[in-house]
Design a protein around this motif. Structure first.
Motif, PDB file in Angstrom:
ATOM      1  N   VAL A   7      -3.987   5.295 -27.151  1.00 51.88           N
ATOM      2  CA  VAL A   7      -2.701   4.856 -27.688  1.00 51.88           C
ATOM      3  C   VAL A   7      -2.909   3.596 -28.218  1.00 51.88           C
ATOM      4  O   VAL A   7      -1.963   2.724 -28.764  1.00 51.88           O
ATOM      5  N   HIS A   8      -4.120   2.859 -27.821  1.00 48.32           N
ATOM      6  CA  HIS A   8      -4.417   1.544 -28.315  1.00 48.32           C
ATOM      7  C   HIS A   8      -5.051   1.488 -30.036  1.00 48.32           C
ATOM      8  O   HIS A   8      -5.843   2.308 -30.138  1.00 48.32           O
ATOM      9  N   SER A   9      -4.720   0.522 -30.694  1.00 50.94           N
ATOM     10  CA  SER A   9      -5.463   0.302 -31.795  1.00 50.94           C
ATOM     11  C   SER A   9      -7.047  -0.325 -31.597  1.00 50.94           C
ATOM     12  O   SER A   9      -7.231  -0.740 -30.512  1.00 50.94           O
ATOM     13  N   LYS A  10      -7.723  -0.117 -32.866  1.00 50.69           N
ATOM     14  CA  LYS A  10      -9.075  -0.643 -32.479  1.00 50.69           C
ATOM     15  C   LYS A  10      -8.890  -2.118 -32.201  1.00 50.69           C
ATOM     16  O   LYS A  10      -9.906  -2.725 -31.157  1.00 50.69           O
ATOM     17  N   ALA A  11      -8.336  -3.081 -32.790  1.00 52.38           N
ATOM     18  CA  ALA A  11      -8.217  -4.462 -32.572  1.00 52.38           C
ATOM     19  C   ALA A  11      -8.014  -4.520 -31.063  1.00 52.38           C
ATOM     20  O   ALA A  11      -8.288  -5.516 -30.529  1.00 52.38           O
ATOM     21  N   GLN A  12      -7.020  -3.887 -30.468  1.00 56.17           N
ATOM     22  CA  GLN A  12      -6.478  -3.904 -29.099  1.00 56.17           C
ATOM     23  C   GLN A  12      -7.762  -3.640 -28.210  1.00 56.17           C
ATOM     24  O   GLN A  12      -7.970  -4.164 -27.137  1.00 56.17           O
ATOM     25  N   LEU A  13      -8.375  -2.575 -28.433  1.00 52.36           N
ATOM     26  CA  LEU A  13      -9.533  -2.038 -27.531  1.00 52.36           C
ATOM     27  C   LEU A  13     -10.804  -3.184 -27.750  1.00 52.36           C
ATOM     28  O   LEU A  13     -11.438  -3.414 -26.839  1.00 52.36           O
ATOM     29  N   LEU A  14     -11.211  -3.690 -28.811  1.00 51.66           N
ATOM     30  CA  LEU A  14     -12.056  -4.669 -28.937  1.00 51.66           C
ATOM     31  C   LEU A  14     -11.621  -6.166 -28.261  1.00 51.66           C
ATOM     32  O   LEU A  14     -12.397  -6.838 -27.529  1.00 51.66           O
ATOM     33  N   ALA A  19      -9.142  -3.542 -14.497  1.00 53.07           N
ATOM     34  CA  ALA A  19      -7.772  -2.962 -15.290  1.00 53.07           C
ATOM     35  C   ALA A  19      -7.174  -4.022 -16.078  1.00 53.07           C
ATOM     36  O   ALA A  19      -7.159  -5.189 -15.650  1.00 53.07           O
ATOM     37  N   PRO A  20      -6.306  -3.946 -17.330  1.00 51.84           N
ATOM     38  CA  PRO A  20      -5.725  -4.865 -17.921  1.00 51.84           C
ATOM     39  C   PRO A  20      -4.745  -5.821 -17.257  1.00 51.84           C
ATOM     40  O   PRO A  20      -4.021  -5.240 -16.274  1.00 51.84           O
ATOM     41  N   ALA A  21      -4.660  -6.947 -17.635  1.00 50.88           N
ATOM     42  CA  ALA A  21      -3.793  -7.816 -16.667  1.00 50.88           C
ATOM     43  C   ALA A  21      -2.273  -7.457 -17.005  1.00 50.88           C
ATOM     44  O   ALA A  21      -1.500  -7.591 -16.234  1.00 50.88           O
ATOM     45  N   VAL A  22      -2.068  -6.604 -18.384  1.00 49.76           N
ATOM     46  CA  VAL A  22      -0.810  -6.432 -18.572  1.00 49.76           C
ATOM     47  C   VAL A  22      -0.131  -5.249 -17.596  1.00 49.76           C
ATOM     48  O   VAL A  22       1.014  -4.937 -17.581  1.00 49.76           O
ATOM     49  N   LEU A  23      -0.987  -4.902 -16.768  1.00 49.79           N
ATOM     50  CA  LEU A  23      -0.495  -3.560 -15.751  1.00 49.79           C
ATOM     51  C   LEU A  23      -0.023  -4.236 -14.552  1.00 49.79           C
ATOM     52  O   LEU A  23      -0.076  -3.529 -13.744  1.00 49.79           O
ATOM     53  N   GLU A  51       2.815  -2.610 -30.114  1.00 55.02           N
ATOM     54  CA  GLU A  51       2.555  -1.436 -30.707  1.00 55.02           C
ATOM     55  C   GLU A  51       3.071  -0.378 -29.699  1.00 55.02           C
ATOM     56  O   GLU A  51       2.064  -0.143 -28.922  1.00 55.02           O
ATOM     57  N   ALA A  52       3.939   0.142 -29.832  1.00 60.05           N
ATOM     58  CA  ALA A  52       4.360   1.331 -28.874  1.00 60.05           C
ATOM     59  C   ALA A  52       3.988   2.697 -29.197  1.00 60.05           C
ATOM     60  O   ALA A  52       4.056   2.806 -30.473  1.00 60.05           O
ATOM     61  N   PRO A  53       3.610   3.604 -28.448  1.00 64.26           N
ATOM     62  CA  PRO A  53       3.296   5.059 -29.070  1.00 64.26           C
ATOM     63  C   PRO A  53       4.524   5.730 -29.228  1.00 64.26           C
ATOM     64  O   PRO A  53       5.321   5.411 -28.828  1.00 64.26           O
ATOM     65  N   ALA A  54       4.062   6.779 -30.236  1.00 63.90           N
ATOM     66  CA  ALA A  54       5.271   7.538 -30.633  1.00 63.90           C
ATOM     67  C   ALA A  54       6.176   7.988 -29.445  1.00 63.90           C
ATOM     68  O   ALA A  54       5.329   8.333 -28.287  1.00 63.90           O
ATOM     69  N   ASP A  55       7.283   8.611 -29.527  1.00 66.33           N
ATOM     70  CA  ASP A  55       8.141   9.018 -28.507  1.00 66.33           C
ATOM     71  C   ASP A  55       7.088  10.357 -27.924  1.00 66.33           C
ATOM     72  O   ASP A  55       6.730  11.205 -28.562  1.00 66.33           O
TER      73      ASP A  55
END
Length: 674
Positions: free
Chosen positions: A581-588, A623-627, A641-645
């Motif tokens: 559910v992440h964009s390529k920019a977020q994965l990089l 694991a990401p710090a956001v968690l 960027e939130a995933p769709a419902d």
């Protein structure tokens, strides 16, 4: 020794002075300077708006005019010029401040040359209104008052408000921001009524905002996401910008916006009709099921058989794949509806994956953020000839404690033998009331028994199949297991806790006891472990939108994390479902945090990059710090960027209103709005 306390300075009094009685004091630092070229412009301003800033004067001495100006030389020149033109005479009255003491006079000589005299903004607004009535243009007013032209335009809009509004502003009962809200109300009578509440001391800001923003469509409207500016303007829609820059651009023709949005979703409507669904269109979600259809039951995955679990998993995977492929989609492009249609169909498949005696028969399309569209699905019973044998399927519409299926009740309830003959309702209620109060007193004196009751109540609601209704329990403590729509638990995280509870449920069923009695048989350590598991599975700190931060829940989550030394990476690292559910920019960006330096990563396609990041995270147990809940509540830009419902098939709200069925290609929006 005498007490010499400092005295407060005496304020200068306000007086009115005739122009003929006003001279210029020699103490004025610019006494010898002649009138400059800007005095004629100042004279026009004074004629239109009056003297906004009062000059400071002292009493005249022998051989002087009755009052001498210590401050206000240019204003006096402007008034003298008006007198020479014949537009005023010597009897023209000027508001002045009288400096009587030597200290006041000394301050009046020095301060006006180093500081601007304080002028209430309400006086400036009133002056701008007078200048505009005198036919002065914006540039001239700007020059006269020393404000930027844009600020003059903004203040000019405030000059048109009802005088009661400015009165409340001058008295400090309203702020300038609130006055700007008043300027957006076209009804002067309404302005006066609301401003009077401020003067009376019971004004509420949110009430004014509700009046101003009522029924206003803006570019932030969910429908506008799918329509876009170009399409809205081409359809005849008009746009207005907020003069004060505090609101997004207004869409002056909401009916044009609705028509354009309805036209945009028509390809999706046609696509769903071709799949055999009845299609409804509404302004918002939350409608009850249309006639002949039913709301979908809630799904408890532990009650599903292996075939249902597999079907649900496959359907969710398909949704995830489509969402991932469309996460960079611009909803306003011409081809967007055709690309969104398969995603809506996939949501429908996921919503109906576990139904056995019914199927998805209808869908309600409503505006939503994200792609500008949301879908709510409804079921319809299968024809009798298509129903599976009774022994092989459970009724979708039968639920126990809000759960799908006909799961048996784990808690047997013996019938009480109570003698009520001859007792009135009032007497019976009084007896049970007093008996309840007595039990409260005794239980409060026995912490061990209270722990048993608490754990049993939580166990019954969170681990067993029972009615769950509070009327069926002595304790009125309510609890809910955490669930995100119909998504499966994560095996290494909450799935582990649910597995433990399933083991305990089987042990309880094998005992043949009721919950409180069985809990009491447990060793204290087992009892405390079960309490921890039940408490943990009731946690819910999920936030559905970036605009709905649950600050109180986050604060408690941070405290809980500190108490138990929480570290999600000890149990789990980002898997492909999470990363998809992440964009390529977020994965990089994650690879940068992992300190993975591999230029090939930027060339990978999305699916390959997801796998690459998952493997790198697993190798480093990261694991990401956001968690982590010890982070501040503010979200990073990359987190917006939130995933769709995730579960369009599950409706959360209910309402007595129903959308009308769509008649072939006729839009429903007008009927629902009415």
């Amino acid at each position: 020794m005498t007490d010499q306390s400092p005295t407060s300075p005496v304020a200068m009094s306000r007086i009115q002075v005739r122009l003929g009685d006003l001279g210029l004091a020699k103490e004025n630092l610019r006494f010898h300077e002649p009138a400059d070229d800007g005095v004629p412009q100042l004279a026009d301003t004074l004629l239109a708006a009056g003297v906004v800033i009062p000059p400071i004067v002292r009493p005249g001495r022998k051989g002087e005019a009755p009052f001498m100006a210590l401050d206000g030389r240019r204003r006096r020149f402007g008034l003298i010029l008006l007198r020479e033109r014949g537009e005023i005479d010597d009897d023209y009255r000027i508001d002045c401040l009288l400096a009587e003491t030597p200290a006041q006079q000394a301050a009046a000589i020095v301060l006006p040359n180093t500081e601007h005299a304080p002028v209430h903004i309400a006086d400036v607004i009133t002056a701008i209104g007078k200048l505009r009535k005198a036919k002065m243009d914006t540039q001239a007013i700007s020059t006269a008052l020393g404000y930027a032209e844009l600020e003059i335009k903004r203040l000019e809009a405030l000059a048109a408000v009802h005088p009661t509004v400015l009165k409340a502003l001058r008295q400090g009962r309203l702020t300038l921001k609130q006055v700007r809200l008043f300027a957006r109300l076209p009804d002067k009578k309404q302005q006066a009524e609301i401003a009077q509440t401020a003067l009376d001391g019971y004004f509420q800001d949110y009430q004014l905002r509700a009046v101003v923003e009522h029924d206003r469509a803006t570019v932030d409207d969910d429908r506008f996401t799918l329509v876009g500016m170009d399409r809205y303007l081409a359809a005849g829609g008009r746009v207005a910008s907020d003069l004060f820059g505090e609101f997004p651009d207004f869409l002056l023709d909401p009916e044009v916006l609705q028509g354009a949005w309805r036209e945009r979703v028509q390809p999706i409507v046609d696509h769903l009709k071709a799949e055999g669904l009845a299609v409804f269109v509404g302004r918002e979600a939350g409608y009850s099921a249309p006639d002949g259809f039913f709301r979908l039951p809630h799904v408890w995955e532990r009650d599903l058989d292996e075939g249902q679990k597999a079907a649900l998993s496959d359907a969710r995977y398909q949704v995830t794949q489509l969402e991932s492929a469309l996460q960079d989609l611009d909803p306003s492009t011409e081809e967007a509806p055709a690309q969104l249609a398969p995603l809506v169909s996939a949501f429908g498949v996921a919503a109906g994956a576990v139904l056995t005696r019914s199927k998805i028969g209808a869908v309600l399309l409503t505006p939503s953020d994200g792609h500008g569209l949301a879908a709510t699905f409804f079921s319809v019973p299968l024809p009798i000839e298509d129903l599976p044998p009774e022994d092989d399927a459970e009724d979708d519409e039968v639920s126990t404690g809000g759960r799908i299926g006909g799961a048996s009740n784990d808690v047997e309830v013996p019938r009480a033998d109570v003698e009520v003959e001859g007792a009135s309702h009032v007497l019976h209620e009084t007896r049970t009331d007093v008996a309840t109060r007595g039990l409260i007193r005794d239980l409060a004196d026995d912490p061990s028994a209270a722990l048993t009751v608490l754990v049993a109540q939580l166990f019954k609601q969170l681990a067993l199949h029972s009615s769950g209704a509070l009327d069926g329990s002595a304790s009125q403590i309510a609890a809910t297991r955490y669930q995100r729509g119909s998504q499966a638990p994560i095996a290494a995280l909450d799935g582990e806790v649910r597995g433990r509870l399933d083991v305990r449920r089987e042990a309880y069923r094998a005992s043949g006891l009721r919950p409180i009695t069985w809990i009491e048989t447990l060793p204290h350590g087992e009892k405390m472990a079960l309490l921890a598991e039940l408490t943990a599975v009731s946690l819910n700190i999920r936030e559905a939108r970036t605009s709905l931060l649950r600050h109180g829940a986050r604060a408690e989550a941070a405290e809980i994390a500190a108490l138990c030394g929480a570290d999600i990476s000890a149990h789990w690292t980002p898997d492909e479902a999470y990363l998809a559910v992440h964009s390529k920019a977020q994965l990089l960006a994650m690879l940068d945090e992992l300190e993975v330096e591999d230029d090939r990563a930027k060339t990978l396609k999305k699916d390959a990059l997801v796998t690459f990041v998952a493997e790198a995270a697993a190798e480093r147990q990261w694991a990401p710090a956001v968690l982590s809940w010890d982070r501040p509540a503010a979200l990073d830009e990359a987190d917006d960027e939130a995933p769709a419902d995730e579960d369009a098939g599950e409706a959360e709200a209910d309402s007595s209103a129903e959308p009308e069925a769509e008649a072939e290609a006729e839009p429903l929006a007008d009927a629902i709005a009415a």
